[in-house]
Scaffold this motif. Structure first.
Motif, PDB file in Angstrom:
ATOM      1  N   THR A 271       8.141 -12.034  -4.747  1.00 43.45           N
ATOM      2  CA  THR A 271       7.656 -10.683  -4.984  1.00 43.45           C
ATOM      3  C   THR A 271       6.253 -10.556  -4.403  1.00 43.45           C
ATOM      4  OG1 THR A 271       6.615 -11.245  -7.096  1.00 43.45           O
ATOM      5  CG2 THR A 271       8.950 -10.624  -7.152  1.00 43.45           C
ATOM      6  N   LEU A 272       5.738  -9.335  -4.392  1.00 43.02           N
ATOM      7  CA  LEU A 272       4.372  -9.141  -3.919  1.00 43.02           C
ATOM      8  C   LEU A 272       3.387  -9.927  -4.782  1.00 43.02           C
ATOM      9  CD1 LEU A 272       4.470  -5.288  -3.232  1.00 43.02           C
ATOM     10  CD2 LEU A 272       4.406  -7.097  -1.512  1.00 43.02           C
TER      11      LEU A 272
ATOM     12  N   GLU B 245       1.947  -5.687   4.921  1.00 45.17           N
ATOM     13  CA  GLU B 245       3.333  -5.498   5.357  1.00 45.17           C
ATOM     14  C   GLU B 245       3.599  -4.090   5.868  1.00 45.17           C
ATOM     15  OE1 GLU B 245       5.824  -6.604   2.118  1.00 45.17           O
ATOM     16  OE2 GLU B 245       5.299  -8.738   2.222  1.00 45.17           O
ATOM     17  N   ASN B 246       2.566  -3.257   5.871  1.00 45.57           N
ATOM     18  CA  ASN B 246       2.757  -1.877   6.307  1.00 45.57           C
ATOM     19  C   ASN B 246       1.771  -1.466   7.405  1.00 45.57           C
ATOM     20  OD1 ASN B 246       4.864  -0.297   4.432  1.00 45.57           O
ATOM     21  ND2 ASN B 246       3.824  -1.858   3.194  1.00 45.57           N
TER      22      ASN B 246
ATOM     23  N   ARG C 194       8.795 -12.784   3.528  1.00 45.18           N
ATOM     24  CA  ARG C 194       8.592 -12.824   2.076  1.00 45.18           C
ATOM     25  C   ARG C 194       9.906 -12.691   1.335  1.00 45.18           C
ATOM     26  NH1 ARG C 194       8.297  -8.905  -1.568  1.00 45.18           N
ATOM     27  NH2 ARG C 194       7.930  -7.238  -0.042  1.00 45.18           N
TER      28      ARG C 194
ATOM     29  N   TRP D 217       1.058  -5.680   0.143  1.00 49.36           N
ATOM     30  CA  TRP D 217       1.790  -4.466   0.542  1.00 49.36           C
ATOM     31  C   TRP D 217       1.127  -3.840   1.772  1.00 49.36           C
ATOM     32  CZ3 TRP D 217       0.751   0.643   1.377  1.00 49.36           C
ATOM     33  CH2 TRP D 217       1.844   1.503   1.477  1.00 49.36           C
TER      34      TRP D 217
ATOM     35  N   ARG E  36       7.156  -8.866   5.861  1.00 45.65           N
ATOM     36  CA  ARG E  36       7.985  -8.528   4.703  1.00 45.65           C
ATOM     37  C   ARG E  36       9.319  -9.274   4.749  1.00 45.65           C
ATOM     38  NH1 ARG E  36       8.213  -3.693   5.611  1.00 45.65           N
ATOM     39  NH2 ARG E  36      10.282  -3.479   6.520  1.00 45.65           N
TER      40      ARG E  36
ATOM     41  N   PHE F 122      -1.124  -7.907  -5.135  1.00 48.46           N
ATOM     42  CA  PHE F 122       0.084  -7.249  -4.631  1.00 48.46           C
ATOM     43  C   PHE F 122      -0.243  -6.075  -3.725  1.00 48.46           C
ATOM     44  CE2 PHE F 122      -0.922  -4.674  -8.281  1.00 48.46           C
ATOM     45  CZ  PHE F 122      -0.477  -3.396  -7.968  1.00 48.46           C
ATOM     46  N   GLN F 123      -1.356  -5.378  -3.983  1.00 44.84           N
ATOM     47  CA  GLN F 123      -1.733  -4.251  -3.130  1.00 44.84           C
ATOM     48  C   GLN F 123      -2.130  -4.729  -1.733  1.00 44.84           C
ATOM     49  OE1 GLN F 123      -4.776  -2.804  -5.824  1.00 44.84           O
ATOM     50  NE2 GLN F 123      -3.555  -0.977  -6.293  1.00 44.84           N
TER      51      GLN F 123
END
Length: 335
Positions: free
Chosen positions: A23-24, A53-54, A17, A50, A14, A46-47
């Motif tokens: 952006t995602l 990054e988690n 980025r 995300w 993240r 984008f999902q």
């Protein structure tokens, strides 16, 4: 159960980025562009970004694409611990704020830098220079065009293998010979299935073994093509060339990969074919030689491939004789 990755730091992804101001959605689009260029198996959105990054560890193709996008190695992106002395960086993908494409020679040289001496009796510099020279020759030859697949087919003893070797000598393109690639495995598979090792005329061979034989040949060809390497395939291709549906599927797949196709049929007279077969003395030809008239009754000497193709007239060995003369001249011979 997911494997624990104690060295993984998803926050680093993240941070990179955001440092690039993406952006995602932007990241997903750029990853898809990279995937298309490199034939990576990813479908980023984008999902997906995300999740990476988690709490979702990216697969190998995603990690390679991230490295190309951010211009960092896997350790710098938090995917793993750094290797000793690992400090090489890949170039970032060009963006409007960074319009200059990376220098190709330097990028290739840097990649080849991973080749180091394992023993004192080898020279990594010599190998790297040889590989770099081969890349330059290849890139100059293929600039602006995709690879080519040449299918050289014909009946046993037609001279197709000799002609394929002649083309390989001229172009430097690799030759994939069906028998060389698969014969030891085919022999053992026939025995394991209750047949004879040298059998190439039974229903067992035609129904159970031959399809696998040709599948191995074609998969090896696709591996070359996916690397941008033009390839010559040497096999009878009798059944394949006789089917317009097979030919159309093959051409469609090549077209989807931006690959040009040349189908060559080597035709020959029965007397010359028998002469070639007797000369090579292969065990797999035993049935043909013992029942020559019966074998001839099973083949169509007027056959031509279904679809666009070329023909090499090797009746009385004429085409191979000319190829021999050309090879002699190229090797410095001749009167």
């Amino acid at each position: 159960m997911a494997r624990q990755r104690t060295d993984w730091n998803p926050a680093a992804l993240r941070e990179h980025r955001e440092r690039h101001g993406l952006t995602l959605e932007d990241t997903g689009e750029k990853l898809r562009e990279i995937a298309e260029r490199h034939s990576f198996n990813i479908a980023a959105n984008f999902q997906t970004i995300w999740g990476h990054e988690n709490n979702i560890y990216p697969g190998p193709h995603y990690r390679r694409a991230y490295c190309l996008l951010y211009g960092r190695n896997e350790a710098e992106l938090g995917f793993r611990r750094a290797l000793p002395g690992e400090d090489a960086q890949v170039e970032p993908v060009a963006t409007p704020s960074n319009p200059q494409l990376p220098d190709q020679s330097e990028a290739v040289r840097a990649a080849l830098g991973s080749i180091q001496e394992g023993t004192e009796d080898v020279s990594s510099e010599e190998l790297r220079n040889r590989l770099l020279g081969a890349w330059r020759a290849h890139s100059e030859w293929t600039s602006g065009q995709g690879p080519t697949v040449v299918l050289v087919g014909g009946y046993a003893g037609s001279g197709k293998s000799e002609f394929a070797k002649f083309l390989g000598r001229l172009t430097g393109w690799p030759i994939l010979d069906k028998d060389s690639l698969t014969r030891p495995l085919v022999d053992q598979l026939l025995v394991a299935l209750g047949g004879m090792a040298n059998d190439r005329s039974s229903e067992l061979y035609r129904e159970k073994v031959r399809p696998l034989e040709y599948r191995c040949l074609m998969e090896a060809a696709w591996d070359n093509v996916d690397c941008g390497v033009s390839t010559i395939l040497d096999a009878p291709f009798v059944s394949e060339f006789s089917q317009s549906s097979w030919m159309q599927r093959f051409y469609n797949r090549c077209k989807s990969k931006r690959v040009s196709v040349a189908t060559i049929w080597v035709e020959c007279d029965p007397e010359s074919m028998r002469d070639y077969i007797e000369f090579r003395g292969a065990a797999r030809d035993t049935w043909k030689m013992e029942a020559w008239d019966e074998y001839l009754a099973t083949i169509d000497l007027e056959m031509r491939p279904q679809g666009p193709h070329f023909v090499v007239d090797n009746r009385l060995g004429a085409a191979i004789a000319m190829a021999d003369q050309a090879r002699d001249v190229l090797s410095g011979g001749g009167l």
